[in-house]
Write a protein that holds these residues in place. Sequence first.
Motif, PDB file in Angstrom:
ATOM      1  N   ILE A   1      16.257 -17.118  48.700  1.00  0.00           N
ATOM      2  CA  ILE A   1      16.711 -17.923  47.467  1.00  0.00           C
ATOM      3  C   ILE A   1      15.429 -18.262  46.518  1.00  0.00           C
ATOM      4  CG2 ILE A   1      17.898 -19.830  46.576  1.00  0.00           C
ATOM      5  CD1 ILE A   1      19.036 -20.308  49.367  1.00  0.00           C
ATOM      6  N   PRO A   2      15.527 -17.646  45.284  1.00  0.00           N
ATOM      7  CA  PRO A   2      14.153 -17.694  44.494  1.00  0.00           C
ATOM      8  C   PRO A   2      13.995 -19.238  43.707  1.00  0.00           C
ATOM      9  CG  PRO A   2      15.793 -16.323  43.397  1.00  0.00           C
ATOM     10  CD  PRO A   2      16.508 -16.822  44.687  1.00  0.00           C
ATOM     11  N   GLY A   3      13.112 -18.978  42.885  1.00  0.00           N
ATOM     12  CA  GLY A   3      12.879 -20.088  41.698  1.00  0.00           C
ATOM     13  C   GLY A   3      13.941 -20.178  40.958  1.00  0.00           C
ATOM     14  N   SER A   4      14.119 -21.280  40.284  1.00  0.00           N
ATOM     15  CA  SER A   4      15.188 -21.703  39.078  1.00  0.00           C
ATOM     16  C   SER A   4      14.574 -22.454  38.348  1.00  0.00           C
ATOM     17  CB  SER A   4      16.287 -22.182  39.841  1.00  0.00           C
ATOM     18  OG  SER A   4      17.198 -22.645  39.068  1.00  0.00           O
ATOM     19  N   LYS A   5      15.068 -22.303  37.012  1.00  0.00           N
ATOM     20  CA  LYS A   5      14.514 -23.185  35.912  1.00  0.00           C
ATOM     21  C   LYS A   5      15.565 -24.150  35.856  1.00  0.00           C
ATOM     22  CE  LYS A   5      12.059 -24.969  32.542  1.00  0.00           C
ATOM     23  NZ  LYS A   5      12.981 -26.129  32.825  1.00  0.00           N
ATOM     24  N   ASN A   6      16.789 -24.111  36.420  1.00  0.00           N
ATOM     25  CA  ASN A   6      17.810 -25.236  36.309  1.00  0.00           C
ATOM     26  C   ASN A   6      18.506 -25.318  37.712  1.00  0.00           C
ATOM     27  OD1 ASN A   6      19.998 -26.865  35.859  1.00  0.00           O
ATOM     28  ND2 ASN A   6      20.057 -26.342  33.836  1.00  0.00           N
ATOM     29  N   THR A   7      17.827 -25.751  38.771  1.00  0.00           N
ATOM     30  CA  THR A   7      18.124 -25.880  40.023  1.00  0.00           C
ATOM     31  C   THR A   7      19.645 -26.547  40.332  1.00  0.00           C
ATOM     32  OG1 THR A   7      15.893 -26.570  40.621  1.00  0.00           O
ATOM     33  CG2 THR A   7      17.372 -26.398  42.436  1.00  0.00           C
ATOM     34  N   ILE A   8      20.024 -27.547  39.653  1.00  0.00           N
ATOM     35  CA  ILE A   8      21.294 -28.167  40.004  1.00  0.00           C
ATOM     36  C   ILE A   8      22.304 -27.184  39.520  1.00  0.00           C
ATOM     37  CG2 ILE A   8      22.746 -29.881  39.311  1.00  0.00           C
ATOM     38  CD1 ILE A   8      20.594 -32.022  39.595  1.00  0.00           C
ATOM     39  N   GLU A   9      22.484 -26.743  38.319  1.00  0.00           N
ATOM     40  CA  GLU A   9      23.338 -25.841  37.881  1.00  0.00           C
ATOM     41  C   GLU A   9      23.307 -24.599  38.765  1.00  0.00           C
ATOM     42  OE1 GLU A   9      23.164 -25.241  33.677  1.00  0.00           O
ATOM     43  OE2 GLU A   9      23.407 -27.308  33.248  1.00  0.00           O
ATOM     44  N   ASP A  10      22.300 -24.050  38.949  1.00  0.00           N
ATOM     45  CA  ASP A  10      22.205 -23.008  40.029  1.00  0.00           C
ATOM     46  C   ASP A  10      23.036 -23.317  41.390  1.00  0.00           C
ATOM     47  OD1 ASP A  10      21.364 -21.248  37.956  1.00  0.00           O
ATOM     48  OD2 ASP A  10      19.297 -21.190  38.794  1.00  0.00           O
ATOM     49  N   MET A  11      22.684 -24.419  41.727  1.00  0.00           N
ATOM     50  CA  MET A  11      23.332 -24.775  43.179  1.00  0.00           C
ATOM     51  C   MET A  11      25.023 -24.736  42.665  1.00  0.00           C
ATOM     52  SD  MET A  11      22.959 -25.408  46.281  1.00  0.00           S
ATOM     53  CE  MET A  11      24.889 -25.254  46.943  1.00  0.00           C
ATOM     54  N   VAL A  12      25.245 -25.437  41.596  1.00  0.00           N
ATOM     55  CA  VAL A  12      26.452 -25.455  41.468  1.00  0.00           C
ATOM     56  C   VAL A  12      27.323 -24.169  41.424  1.00  0.00           C
ATOM     57  CG1 VAL A  12      28.439 -26.153  39.797  1.00  0.00           C
ATOM     58  CG2 VAL A  12      26.560 -27.751  40.280  1.00  0.00           C
ATOM     59  N   TYR A  13      26.482 -23.259  40.741  1.00  0.00           N
ATOM     60  CA  TYR A  13      27.077 -21.745  40.770  1.00  0.00           C
ATOM     61  C   TYR A  13      27.154 -21.138  41.946  1.00  0.00           C
ATOM     62  CZ  TYR A  13      26.268 -16.663  40.702  1.00  0.00           C
ATOM     63  OH  TYR A  13      26.075 -15.434  40.976  1.00  0.00           O
ATOM     64  N   LEU A  14      26.325 -21.275  43.245  1.00  0.00           N
ATOM     65  CA  LEU A  14      26.250 -20.727  44.383  1.00  0.00           C
ATOM     66  C   LEU A  14      27.495 -21.370  44.991  1.00  0.00           C
ATOM     67  CD1 LEU A  14      22.969 -21.334  45.715  1.00  0.00           C
ATOM     68  CD2 LEU A  14      23.748 -19.270  45.064  1.00  0.00           C
TER      69      LEU A  14
ATOM     70  N   LEU B   1      14.216 -34.925  44.000  1.00  0.00           N
ATOM     71  CA  LEU B   1      14.151 -35.807  42.633  1.00  0.00           C
ATOM     72  C   LEU B   1      13.635 -35.042  41.669  1.00  0.00           C
ATOM     73  CD1 LEU B   1      15.254 -38.179  41.190  1.00  0.00           C
ATOM     74  CD2 LEU B   1      12.921 -39.181  41.807  1.00  0.00           C
ATOM     75  N   ILE B   2      14.360 -34.522  40.471  1.00  0.00           N
ATOM     76  CA  ILE B   2      14.081 -33.896  39.337  1.00  0.00           C
ATOM     77  C   ILE B   2      13.227 -34.786  38.364  1.00  0.00           C
ATOM     78  CG2 ILE B   2      14.137 -32.276  37.442  1.00  0.00           C
ATOM     79  CD1 ILE B   2      14.733 -30.873  40.487  1.00  0.00           C
ATOM     80  N   SER B   3      11.943 -34.804  38.263  1.00  0.00           N
ATOM     81  CA  SER B   3      11.228 -35.738  37.412  1.00  0.00           C
ATOM     82  C   SER B   3      11.028 -35.237  36.328  1.00  0.00           C
ATOM     83  CB  SER B   3       9.941 -36.398  38.271  1.00  0.00           C
ATOM     84  OG  SER B   3       8.931 -35.130  38.331  1.00  0.00           O
ATOM     85  N   ASN B   4      10.299 -36.121  35.265  1.00  0.00           N
ATOM     86  CA  ASN B   4       9.868 -35.511  34.170  1.00  0.00           C
ATOM     87  C   ASN B   4       8.321 -35.089  33.850  1.00  0.00           C
ATOM     88  OD1 ASN B   4       8.686 -38.173  34.155  1.00  0.00           O
ATOM     89  ND2 ASN B   4       9.616 -38.848  32.323  1.00  0.00           N
ATOM     90  N   GLU B   5       7.698 -34.991  35.159  1.00  0.00           N
ATOM     91  CA  GLU B   5       6.543 -34.512  35.320  1.00  0.00           C
ATOM     92  C   GLU B   5       6.426 -33.301  35.868  1.00  0.00           C
ATOM     93  OE1 GLU B   5       3.982 -37.375  36.754  1.00  0.00           O
ATOM     94  OE2 GLU B   5       4.298 -39.051  35.425  1.00  0.00           O
TER      95      GLU B   5
ATOM     96  N   ILE C   1       4.696 -24.519  40.331  1.00  0.00           N
ATOM     97  CA  ILE C   1       5.384 -25.156  39.000  1.00  0.00           C
ATOM     98  C   ILE C   1       6.703 -25.597  39.406  1.00  0.00           C
ATOM     99  CG2 ILE C   1       5.937 -24.049  36.691  1.00  0.00           C
ATOM    100  CD1 ILE C   1       4.773 -21.316  37.307  1.00  0.00           C
ATOM    101  N   HIS C   2       6.594 -26.830  39.515  1.00  0.00           N
ATOM    102  CA  HIS C   2       8.094 -27.613  39.525  1.00  0.00           C
ATOM    103  C   HIS C   2       8.238 -29.137  39.116  1.00  0.00           C
ATOM    104  CE1 HIS C   2       6.391 -29.643  43.226  1.00  0.00           C
ATOM    105  NE2 HIS C   2       5.712 -28.600  43.320  1.00  0.00           N
ATOM    106  N   MET C   3       9.195 -29.576  38.729  1.00  0.00           N
ATOM    107  CA  MET C   3       9.390 -30.769  38.353  1.00  0.00           C
ATOM    108  C   MET C   3       9.868 -31.852  39.430  1.00  0.00           C
ATOM    109  SD  MET C   3      10.813 -30.306  34.346  1.00  0.00           S
ATOM    110  CE  MET C   3      10.103 -31.854  33.704  1.00  0.00           C
ATOM    111  N   GLY C   4      10.210 -31.063  40.479  1.00  0.00           N
ATOM    112  CA  GLY C   4      11.096 -31.746  41.637  1.00  0.00           C
ATOM    113  C   GLY C   4       9.914 -32.518  42.535  1.00  0.00           C
ATOM    114  N   VAL C   5      10.208 -33.497  42.898  1.00  0.00           N
ATOM    115  CA  VAL C   5       9.344 -34.250  44.021  1.00  0.00           C
ATOM    116  C   VAL C   5      10.341 -34.199  45.392  1.00  0.00           C
ATOM    117  CG1 VAL C   5       8.255 -36.229  44.974  1.00  0.00           C
ATOM    118  CG2 VAL C   5       8.224 -35.574  42.491  1.00  0.00           C
TER     119      VAL C   5
END
Length: 495
Positions: free
Chosen positions: A293-306, A363-367, A395-399
């Motif tokens: 399962i590769p990287g994603s620029k929009n993890t939540i929407e891609d999980m919903v897609y799955l 948790l997707i953060s803004n940093e 390269i990620h915004m998630g903690v």
Amino acid sequence: MKKNIMFQGTGSSVGKSLLTAGMCRILKDLNYSVAPFKSQNMALNSFITRDGKEMGRAQVVQAETAKIEPIVEMNPILLKPSSDVGSQVIVMGEVFKNMTATEYHSSKPMFKGVIKEAYDKLNEKYECIVIEGAGSPAEINLRENDLVNMGMAEMVDAPVVIIGDIDRGGVFASLYGTYMLLEEEERSRVKGFIINKFRGDVKLLEPGIKMLEDKINIPCLGVIPYFKLHIDDEDSVSLRFTHQGKKELVIGVVRLPHISNFTDFTPFEMEPDVEIKYINSVFDFEDIDLLIIPGSKNTIEDMVYLTNSGLSKKILEHHKNNFPIVGICGGYQILGYEITDNGNNESNIQKTGGLGLININTLISNEKRTVQVEGDVDIEFMGARLKTKVRGYEIHMGVTDFNESYNTFVHLDEGHDDGAINHEGNVLGTYLHGVFDNDEFRKFVLDIIRKSKGIETKDNDLSFEEFKESQYVELANIMKANINLEKMIQIIEHN
């Protein structure tokens, strides 16, 4: 006057990135001090520089062909699409903000100084700059405030070569139409054209070339044959997702709608018995030996897609059969129990459940964390043991937090740990992009599959770095054999 040249195209995916890379290597071989430059890149494949800045992978490849270290000045603006109408805007390697296409277009004047300053810094250090455009200069609706095609050429007084892709058909019309839609002053910058991806006898093409030269009064500088090399290239992105034929080992990569950094899988292309198969539906799981399962620029929407596509159910069915699964970055987050984005940093959806294969929450953060890392691996995965060092970049915004103790994937030299392996030892998650660039780790994973299938292990004499270099040499040789190099040098020297 400093030396430069700019490759523009009749459209996207005509080969600008690769020909820019090839030209960098040719000039380097001719003892020029050379650097690549692309003012604005739209891509989900990015890289982290030594100083923690984010830039497009295509310019990294071009820097490697020029035999220099990639720095963010080579790609001052990176747009990472996060939806159909908007992107995360990266300026000089750092997140600026999320912007719609309309907002970004209206804000272009404020970025002009940033672009010029980045170019000037390169220009001070290197003898020659090879510049790549984006899309087509004939996109007349975007001409105002253009910063990446003719606007860029004007900013740095660069001669232009236009590239047309004959493989998609209509190359003469594309070249002629592109040229004729330019303003008169812009046409004066065009010093020649190149026809790319040609299959067949070039003699059959020569009458058309002569007619086009007569119509637009600029020369053809070469006809590049169709070739396939294993080089990270934004202009051939669609080819990565095409089924390439059956081999002994099949690695399935889920084709997420917002897939990013699929260049993580380029190292597998050097393995003669390995095939990458992109998973688009529940019917694509047949015969795969490892699922990534590769990287994603929009993890939540891609999980919903799955979930909505039925792919998540299929993945869980494979997991129950002790099937090996690896998640990288966004894919690692998807392996967990829950992904939350309260600040709508990536998505309008604030929370979703993950696959639940590793007991973690994200948790997707803004940093955004952007850093090169290396560390020690001491793991057991699918019943095999590995102790080695790996390096990569994050390269990620998630903690991500662990809900229970796990086998850590890598102990990073900077003092904390990355990734996890589930208790059963068949699911591995990590934030490290480029993890398969590490020869020992890649071989470890592949040999697990080979052993399970009764296939003899393969000893590849080349490291991934050596393999990449062999591809760069071949690219330069193909170009040198098929372009008018003397004329190209004259253009670069502004003669």
